[in-house]
Motif scaffolding. Structure first.
Motif, mmCIF file in Angstrom:
data_model
loop_
_atom_site.group_PDB
_atom_site.id
_atom_site.type_symbol
_atom_site.label_atom_id
_atom_site.label_comp_id
_atom_site.label_asym_id
_atom_site.label_seq_id
_atom_site.Cartn_x
_atom_site.Cartn_y
_atom_site.Cartn_z
ATOM 1 N N TRP A 49 0.848 -1.161 -0.181
ATOM 2 C CA TRP A 49 -0.129 -0.009 0.010
ATOM 3 C C TRP A 49 1.036 1.121 -0.135
ATOM 4 N N GLY A 50 2.441 0.943 0.146
ATOM 5 C CA GLY A 50 3.228 2.380 0.267
ATOM 6 C C GLY A 50 3.182 3.039 1.455
ATOM 7 N N GLN A 51 2.824 2.317 2.429
ATOM 8 C CA GLN A 51 2.767 2.678 3.938
ATOM 9 C C GLN A 51 3.941 2.619 4.618
ATOM 10 N N LEU A 52 4.527 1.351 4.399
ATOM 11 C CA LEU A 52 5.975 1.140 4.866
ATOM 12 C C LEU A 52 7.109 0.907 3.862
ATOM 13 N N PRO A 53 8.365 1.213 4.204
ATOM 14 C CA PRO A 53 9.543 1.093 3.215
ATOM 15 C C PRO A 53 9.804 -0.418 3.129
ATOM 16 N N ILE A 54 10.120 -0.942 2.078
ATOM 17 C CA ILE A 54 10.376 -2.340 1.841
ATOM 18 C C ILE A 54 11.403 -2.837 2.791
ATOM 19 N N TRP A 55 12.408 -2.232 3.518
ATOM 20 C CA TRP A 55 13.471 -2.676 4.095
ATOM 21 C C TRP A 55 12.640 -3.092 5.534
ATOM 22 N N TYR A 56 11.512 -2.648 6.000
ATOM 23 C CA TYR A 56 10.808 -3.057 7.274
ATOM 24 C C TYR A 56 10.384 -4.426 7.094
ATOM 25 N N LEU A 57 10.529 -5.139 5.796
ATOM 26 C CA LEU A 57 10.078 -6.479 5.751
ATOM 27 C C LEU A 57 11.242 -7.329 6.577
ATOM 28 N N THR A 101 -0.203 -1.222 12.943
ATOM 29 C CA THR A 101 -1.376 -0.760 12.859
ATOM 30 C C THR A 101 -1.426 0.580 12.456
ATOM 31 N N LEU A 102 -0.640 1.380 13.128
ATOM 32 C CA LEU A 102 -0.439 2.936 12.652
ATOM 33 C C LEU A 102 -0.349 3.138 11.257
ATOM 34 N N ALA A 103 0.856 2.249 10.793
ATOM 35 C CA ALA A 103 1.346 2.270 9.469
ATOM 36 C C ALA A 103 0.243 1.885 8.511
ATOM 37 N N LEU A 104 -0.448 0.899 8.811
ATOM 38 C CA LEU A 104 -1.546 0.367 7.963
ATOM 39 C C LEU A 104 -2.611 1.749 7.960
ATOM 40 N N SER A 105 -2.804 2.482 8.786
ATOM 41 C CA SER A 105 -4.001 3.437 8.732
ATOM 42 C C SER A 105 -3.495 4.302 7.753
ATOM 43 N N PRO A 106 -4.286 5.427 7.133
ATOM 44 C CA PRO A 106 -4.008 6.455 6.332
ATOM 45 C C PRO A 106 -3.532 7.757 7.078
ATOM 46 N N LEU A 108 -0.694 8.346 8.447
ATOM 47 C CA LEU A 108 0.768 8.821 8.028
ATOM 48 C C LEU A 108 1.185 8.605 6.648
ATOM 49 N N GLY A 109 1.857 9.354 5.888
ATOM 50 C CA GLY A 109 2.605 8.699 4.630
ATOM 51 C C GLY A 109 3.677 8.117 4.843
ATOM 52 N N LEU A 110 4.371 7.736 3.725
ATOM 53 C CA LEU A 110 5.406 7.009 3.946
ATOM 54 C C LEU A 110 6.687 7.741 4.294
ATOM 55 N N ALA A 111 6.692 9.084 3.817
ATOM 56 C CA ALA A 111 7.790 9.853 4.393
ATOM 57 C C ALA A 111 7.885 10.241 5.737
ATOM 58 N N ALA A 112 6.632 10.405 6.526
ATOM 59 C CA ALA A 112 6.542 10.600 7.732
ATOM 60 C C ALA A 112 6.778 9.413 8.704
ATOM 61 N N ILE A 113 6.622 8.214 8.127
ATOM 62 C CA ILE A 113 6.688 6.729 8.858
ATOM 63 C C ILE A 113 8.255 6.298 8.659
ATOM 64 N N ARG A 114 9.037 6.735 7.886
ATOM 65 C CA ARG A 114 10.317 6.124 7.599
ATOM 66 C C ARG A 114 11.332 6.090 8.899
ATOM 67 N N LEU A 115 11.313 7.305 9.509
ATOM 68 C CA LEU A 115 12.185 7.303 10.794
ATOM 69 C C LEU A 115 11.706 6.499 11.840
ATOM 70 N N PRO A 116 10.282 6.528 12.287
ATOM 71 C CA PRO A 116 9.584 5.771 13.191
ATOM 72 C C PRO A 116 9.828 4.405 12.977
#
Length: 141
Positions: A49-57, A101-106, A108-116
């Motif tokens: 969905w573009g909500q998390l960077p691929i490296w999070y996998l 759960t937060l990442a799956l919600s709309p 925050l976008g990917l840019a805001a979620i990278r550091l967290p």
């Protein structure tokens, strides 16, 4: 929301089982299966969905690499030590579930979620590494 609700119900179920001393082997196995599946499926969905960077996998891969490493040691006849109880595993898993759960919600976008994402991922990966070093006998718990 469904993933978050499932995580919350899982937490309540675990808390009640421990509190009421109603733990069972089946319950523990089902809990681990739910957690492992959740740490695989939910991050994959968030990445798609573009909500998390691929490296999070790498979080999803860590559990399976841990199990594979332990299984390979057993097949090779090498010792596999039990993991001692940990005060950090359960809170870290809860943090991961809340974060996913937060990442799956709309919200925050990917840019805001990278550091967290990085801040919650690194401690979990470190615990997987430490736990593998313990079960392989390279580190005393």
């Amino acid at each position: 929301m469904l993933y978050g609700a499932g995580c919350a119900l899982d937490a309540v179920d675990g808390f009640l089982a421990r509190r009421l001393d109603r733990r069972t082997v089946l319950g523990a196995k089902l809990d681990m299966a739910f957690d492992t599946t959740g740490f695989l499926v939910a991050p994959v969905v968030a990445v798609l969905w573009g909500q998390l960077p691929i490296w999070y996998l790498s979080l999803s891969a860590a559990r399976y690499l841990f199990k594979a490493g332990r299984g390979l040691r057993r097949r090779r006849g090498l010792p596999v030590y039990d993991l001692p109880d940990s005060l950090i595993r359960r809170p870290l898993a809860g943090l991961q579930m809340a974060f996913i759960t937060l990442a799956l919600s709309p919200l925050l976008g990917l840019a805001a979620i990278r550091l967290p994402a990085l801040l919650v991922l690194v401690p979990s990966l470190a615990v997987f590494l430490r736990d593998y070093l313990v079960v392989s006998g390279r580190l005393r718990a």
